[in-house]
Design an enzyme around this catalytic site. Sequence first.
Site, PDB file in Angstrom:
ATOM      1  N   GLU A  40       0.821  -1.216   0.000  1.00  5.36           N
ATOM      2  CA  GLU A  40       0.000   0.000   0.000  1.00  5.36           C
ATOM      3  C   GLU A  40       0.857   1.269   0.000  1.00  5.36           C
ATOM      4  OE1 GLU A  40      -2.570   0.492   3.404  1.00  5.36           O
ATOM      5  OE2 GLU A  40      -3.073   2.531   2.776  1.00  5.36           O
ATOM      6  N   GLU A 157      -9.725   6.686   1.211  1.00  7.62           N
ATOM      7  CA  GLU A 157      -9.476   5.258   0.941  1.00  7.62           C
ATOM      8  C   GLU A 157      -9.849   5.068  -0.521  1.00  7.62           C
ATOM      9  OE1 GLU A 157      -8.033   3.017   2.685  1.00  7.62           O
ATOM     10  OE2 GLU A 157      -8.288   3.498   4.817  1.00  7.62           O
TER      11      GLU A 157
HETATM   12 ZN   LIG Z   1      -3.549   2.702   4.881  1.00 10.96          ZN
END
Ligand SMILES: [Zn+2]
Length: 236
Positions: A40, A157
């Site tokens: 990520e 997100e």
């Molecule tokens: Zn994260």
Amino acid sequence: MIMIEEFTKFILMVVSEVLIAIDPGHGGKDPGAVVENYKEKDLNLDIALKLREILLDKNISVIMTRDKDETVDLQQRCDIANKNKVDYFISIHCNSFKDPTANGTETYAYPGSIVGQNLAQYVQNEIVEMLKTANRGVKYATFYVLKHTVMPAILVETAFMSNPQNLDLLLHRPDIFAQAISNGIIKFLESINYQQTDDIKKLRRKGIINEHYDPKSFVTWGEFASVIIKILGGTK
Ligand SMILES: [Zn+2]
């Protein structure tokens, strides 16, 4: 042509003097979510660096909490934003869940932050519209960076690394995510200026101020005193 020039000037006026902190989530020792060999922290940084480029291009100043793969703890990220007195804080993340069918975009604001919620909504709308991701909506959370920054802050997100279609977008369209976040920020900034321009018009109609002031111009003590006297019921 004049119209376009004036419009461009207006946009530059609206967005100049704005300082934004971009916070690519995780980094260094903290990879964030890991799916297959993808981390990520790398996807966040990729989008964040592209977002910086786009915003700088639009005359918006940017400070990064990190611009390479390094460990920066959460308080350090907040300190960077707070000490530099940035106007807005944008944290960029990718989601992950054990069920690979979970997918879509969600944007977080701090509970009760009206401005944060507004900014989050603009960014959320643009991502969903441009990437065609599922709209999981604007949500509220007391995430560390939302709580300990003093300015309006959002946490995006972008999409789910754990969902194959979303991962594909994150890997191949980081430029579109960056463009969408930038569009959201700019539309938000424009909306503030329109609102303030409208408020100035309202005060003028009520006779509390005499001129149509530029929303970004300063008020002298003399003008301020006149306004207060008018609000208190006249000048006689
Ligand atoms: Zn994260």
